[in-house]
Design a protein around this motif. Structure first.
Motif, PDB file in Angstrom:
ATOM      1  N   PHE A 127       0.843  -1.191   0.000  1.00  0.00           N
ATOM      2  CA  PHE A 127       0.000   0.000   0.000  1.00  0.00           C
ATOM      3  C   PHE A 127       0.880   1.243   0.000  1.00  0.00           C
ATOM      4  N   VAL A 128       0.323   2.317  -0.495  1.00  0.00           N
ATOM      5  CA  VAL A 128       1.006   3.602  -0.373  1.00  0.00           C
ATOM      6  C   VAL A 128      -0.001   4.651   0.071  1.00  0.00           C
ATOM      7  N   ALA A 129       0.513   5.758   0.587  1.00  0.00           N
ATOM      8  CA  ALA A 129      -0.362   6.873   0.943  1.00  0.00           C
ATOM      9  C   ALA A 129       0.423   8.168   0.831  1.00  0.00           C
ATOM     10  N   GLU A 130      -0.252   9.198   0.365  1.00  0.00           N
ATOM     11  CA  GLU A 130       0.285  10.560   0.438  1.00  0.00           C
ATOM     12  C   GLU A 130      -0.402  11.244   1.608  1.00  0.00           C
ATOM     13  N   LEU A 131       0.381  11.849   2.472  1.00  0.00           N
ATOM     14  CA  LEU A 131      -0.229  12.560   3.601  1.00  0.00           C
ATOM     15  C   LEU A 131      -0.156  14.063   3.337  1.00  0.00           C
ATOM     16  N   HIS A 132      -1.328  14.654   3.194  1.00  0.00           N
ATOM     17  CA  HIS A 132      -1.401  16.093   2.912  1.00  0.00           C
ATOM     18  C   HIS A 132      -1.742  16.864   4.169  1.00  0.00           C
ATOM     19  N   ARG A 133      -1.399  18.150   4.128  1.00  0.00           N
ATOM     20  CA  ARG A 133      -1.704  19.016   5.267  1.00  0.00           C
ATOM     21  C   ARG A 133      -3.203  18.966   5.548  1.00  0.00           C
ATOM     22  N   SER A 134      -3.531  18.800   6.820  1.00  0.00           N
ATOM     23  CA  SER A 134      -4.923  18.692   7.204  1.00  0.00           C
ATOM     24  C   SER A 134      -5.421  20.062   7.631  1.00  0.00           C
ATOM     25  N   ALA A 135      -6.443  20.563   6.910  1.00  0.00           N
ATOM     26  CA  ALA A 135      -6.936  21.906   7.219  1.00  0.00           C
ATOM     27  C   ALA A 135      -7.924  21.877   8.367  1.00  0.00           C
ATOM     28  N   ALA A 136      -8.762  20.861   8.382  1.00  0.00           N
ATOM     29  CA  ALA A 136      -9.896  20.901   9.315  1.00  0.00           C
ATOM     30  C   ALA A 136      -9.976  19.636  10.158  1.00  0.00           C
ATOM     31  N   GLY A 137      -8.892  19.344  10.858  1.00  0.00           N
ATOM     32  CA  GLY A 137      -8.955  18.225  11.787  1.00  0.00           C
ATOM     33  C   GLY A 137      -8.878  16.884  11.093  1.00  0.00           C
ATOM     34  N   PRO A 138      -9.141  15.813  11.809  1.00  0.00           N
ATOM     35  CA  PRO A 138      -8.854  14.470  11.325  1.00  0.00           C
ATOM     36  C   PRO A 138      -9.877  13.918  10.350  1.00  0.00           C
ATOM     37  N   THR A 139     -10.041  14.554   9.205  1.00  0.00           N
ATOM     38  CA  THR A 139     -10.854  13.946   8.162  1.00  0.00           C
ATOM     39  C   THR A 139     -10.067  14.005   6.864  1.00  0.00           C
ATOM     40  N   ALA A 140     -10.000  12.859   6.181  1.00  0.00           N
ATOM     41  CA  ALA A 140      -9.229  12.811   4.942  1.00  0.00           C
ATOM     42  C   ALA A 140     -10.142  13.121   3.769  1.00  0.00           C
ATOM     43  N   ASP A 141     -10.441  14.384   3.583  1.00  0.00           N
ATOM     44  CA  ASP A 141     -11.352  14.701   2.484  1.00  0.00           C
ATOM     45  C   ASP A 141     -10.564  15.142   1.255  1.00  0.00           C
ATOM     46  N   GLU A 142     -11.280  15.289   0.166  1.00  0.00           N
ATOM     47  CA  GLU A 142     -10.619  15.592  -1.093  1.00  0.00           C
ATOM     48  C   GLU A 142      -9.996  16.975  -1.105  1.00  0.00           C
ATOM     49  N   SER A 143     -10.538  17.898  -0.324  1.00  0.00           N
ATOM     50  CA  SER A 143     -10.002  19.250  -0.349  1.00  0.00           C
ATOM     51  C   SER A 143      -8.563  19.288   0.167  1.00  0.00           C
ATOM     52  N   ALA A 144      -8.250  18.374   1.083  1.00  0.00           N
ATOM     53  CA  ALA A 144      -6.893  18.328   1.612  1.00  0.00           C
ATOM     54  C   ALA A 144      -5.907  17.996   0.492  1.00  0.00           C
ATOM     55  N   ARG A 145      -6.353  17.180  -0.432  1.00  0.00           N
ATOM     56  CA  ARG A 145      -5.503  16.703  -1.508  1.00  0.00           C
ATOM     57  C   ARG A 145      -5.064  17.844  -2.443  1.00  0.00           C
ATOM     58  N   ALA A 146      -5.915  18.839  -2.574  1.00  0.00           N
ATOM     59  CA  ALA A 146      -5.635  19.916  -3.508  1.00  0.00           C
ATOM     60  C   ALA A 146      -4.552  20.864  -2.997  1.00  0.00           C
ATOM     61  N   ALA A 147      -4.135  20.688  -1.760  1.00  0.00           N
ATOM     62  CA  ALA A 147      -3.279  21.680  -1.127  1.00  0.00           C
ATOM     63  C   ALA A 147      -1.805  21.583  -1.525  1.00  0.00           C
ATOM     64  N   GLY A 148      -1.465  21.011  -2.656  1.00  0.00           N
ATOM     65  CA  GLY A 148      -0.075  20.982  -3.108  1.00  0.00           C
ATOM     66  C   GLY A 148       0.600  19.661  -2.791  1.00  0.00           C
ATOM     67  N   PRO A 149       1.940  19.641  -2.804  1.00  0.00           N
ATOM     68  CA  PRO A 149       2.660  18.379  -2.592  1.00  0.00           C
ATOM     69  C   PRO A 149       2.434  17.847  -1.186  1.00  0.00           C
ATOM     70  N   PRO A 150       2.532  16.533  -1.013  1.00  0.00           N
ATOM     71  CA  PRO A 150       2.281  15.960   0.311  1.00  0.00           C
ATOM     72  C   PRO A 150       3.412  16.288   1.282  1.00  0.00           C
ATOM     73  N   GLY A 151       3.093  16.234   2.573  1.00  0.00           N
ATOM     74  CA  GLY A 151       4.104  16.420   3.604  1.00  0.00           C
ATOM     75  C   GLY A 151       4.924  15.161   3.786  1.00  0.00           C
ATOM     76  N   PHE A 152       4.253  14.015   3.718  1.00  0.00           N
ATOM     77  CA  PHE A 152       4.919  12.725   3.862  1.00  0.00           C
ATOM     78  C   PHE A 152       4.379  11.755   2.817  1.00  0.00           C
TER      79      PHE A 152
END
Lengths: 250, 181
Positions: A127-152
């Protein structure tokens, strides 16, 4: 009771065991954000720890160890592992190649993953995962994905029993620690996978009890913690990066 | 079987790297101790066995988080076991208080897992408990060994719950002062 000003007294009662279920749950929840309370609980565990020393041991029933071993490693244990090893080494090798250029490649990672998944028969083994900056707490929604390159970027290899997390755009946080968490299913509590290096890839042995099916869409998150990590079983600081595991098996 | 502090610390760090034989050895060395602690709190063996399984699953998953600089291996293991048992007993209040012994002593079986330094630490704690009034050290021990809540303790010693809370807090603060840590 948990807005109790006597934090040390509350910690002492939590450790000694005299709180009722509601208070106990409230203290456990408050621990996530209250460093003072958390440290006080750790101190009390050390202070009272030797009381348990003299408690006479009781031999648990002999079958219990094999039950535990089955819950950890499954019925077939070692033989299953050997059977899976070959294809997994392959996928691990490819993933290592990807991880080298993690920053540049992260953006197209999702596409690669989808391609790999669509071409893979049988249950996923990596498995793989991109971890993006979380804007609004612990929910992995699509808007987080739009925020540029992943942190991890995270890669998980079930046959090699390893999980690796690579920092991509994350900034060092002096005197604080980043900690990686896994949440399986919507309501489950997150479990810690460990404290993450801020400058280089970190690899751990993978010991979480989960089938590949459990892991599809499981959420990974990184919280900002006191140096050394959360002293409780839950994230104590804010979730700052979040993403979902997706299969990456050929 | 690993029994010294250094052996147990070493076993936990090997478990953190996924070493099954170290996990089995750690279980062999510590499961009787942790089962004893859990049975005291839960009384019911079937529940205690269930909880012990979960305790060792947690040990397997979280061995990497153990920090030898912060606590001894047995303190870390006992804290995991007690926390799990306390969560369980308080979710399912099914113990009968009559099963508790009349007068509580600090448990003082000779512990194969306690080295010399740890025994001294325990004696210091015992001396501090002995400086409390007997009724007050009793309530501390009732909570610690049996996970009794303030309410259960109040019923047992026939005092108001508020009194039990005040006594517990005060006694624990005195213990802390006495231990000087």
């Amino acid at each position: 009771m948990t807005d109790d000003d006597d934090v040390d007294g509350l910690a002492a009662e939590y450790v000694v065991g005299s709180l009722d279920p509601a208070e106990r749950a409230q203290v456990a929840a408050r621990c996530r954000t209250d460093v003072t309370l958390r440290e006080a609980i750790g101190d009390w565990e050390r202070r009272l720890g030797t009381l348990a020393d003299g408690v006479p041991g009781i031999e648990p029933p002999a079958h219990l160890y094999s039950t535990i071993a089955k819950r950890i490693w499954g019925q077939g244990g070692a033989s299953i592992e050997r059977a899976e090893a070959t294809p997994l080494r392959r996928s691990a090798r490819r993933w290592r190649g990807l991880a080298v250029g993690a920053g540049a490649l992260a953006a197209c990672l999702a596409l690669i993953v989808v391609w790999l998944f669509q071409n893979s028969p049988g249950p996923p083994t990596a498995f793989v995962a991109e971890l993006h900056r979380s804007a609004a707490g612990p929910t992995a929604d699509e808007s987080a994905r739009a925020a540029g390159p992943p942190g991890f970027v995270v890669s998980l290899d079930l046959a090699a029993h390893t999980i690796k997390i690579t920092p991509v755009t994350v900034r060092p946080a002096p005197r604080r620690s980043y900690q990686l968490w896994l949440t399986q299913g919507g309501s489950a509590a997150p479990s810690s996978l460990g404290v993450v290096s801020q400058s280089e890839p970190t690899t751990w042995a993978w010991r979480t009890l989960a089938t590949p099916a459990d892991l599809v869409n499981a959420t990974l998150s990184v919280s900002l913690e006191p140096e050394g990590g959360s002293p409780t079983e839950m994230p104590s600081g804010p979730i700052i990066f979040i993403g979902k595991l997706v299969p990456a098996t050929p | 079987m690993p029994t010294s502090k250094a052996d147990l610390t070493n076993a936990i760090s090997r478990v953190a790297k996924g070493d099954r034989s170290a996990f089995e050895a750690l279980y062999a060395a510590t499961s009787a101790k942790l089962f004893g602690v859990v049975v005291r709190i839960l009384v019911r063996r079937d529940l205690a066995e269930e909880v012990l399984q979960e305790v060792y699953l947690r040990v397997w998953q979280r061995a990497a988080e153990y920090d030898a600089a912060l606590s001894s291996p047995i303190t870390w293991l006992v804290a995991i076991a007690r926390n799990r048992a306390l969560d369980e007993v308080k979710r399912k209040p099914m113990r009968s208080l009559e099963e508790m012994p009349g007068v509580l002593e600090i448990a003082n079986d000779d512990d194969p897992l306690a080295d010399h330094g740890r025994k001294e630490e325990m004696l210091r704690l015992k001396a501090c408990l002995d400086r409390l009034e007997p009724e007050k050290s009793q309530i501390v021990l009732l909570a610690y060994y049996y996970g009794m809540t303030r309410e259960e303790i109040a019923g047992r010693i026939k005092r108001p719950v508020s009194t039990v809370k005040t006594w517990l807090r005060r006694s624990l603060a005195q213990l802390k002062d006495c231990l000087g840590q």
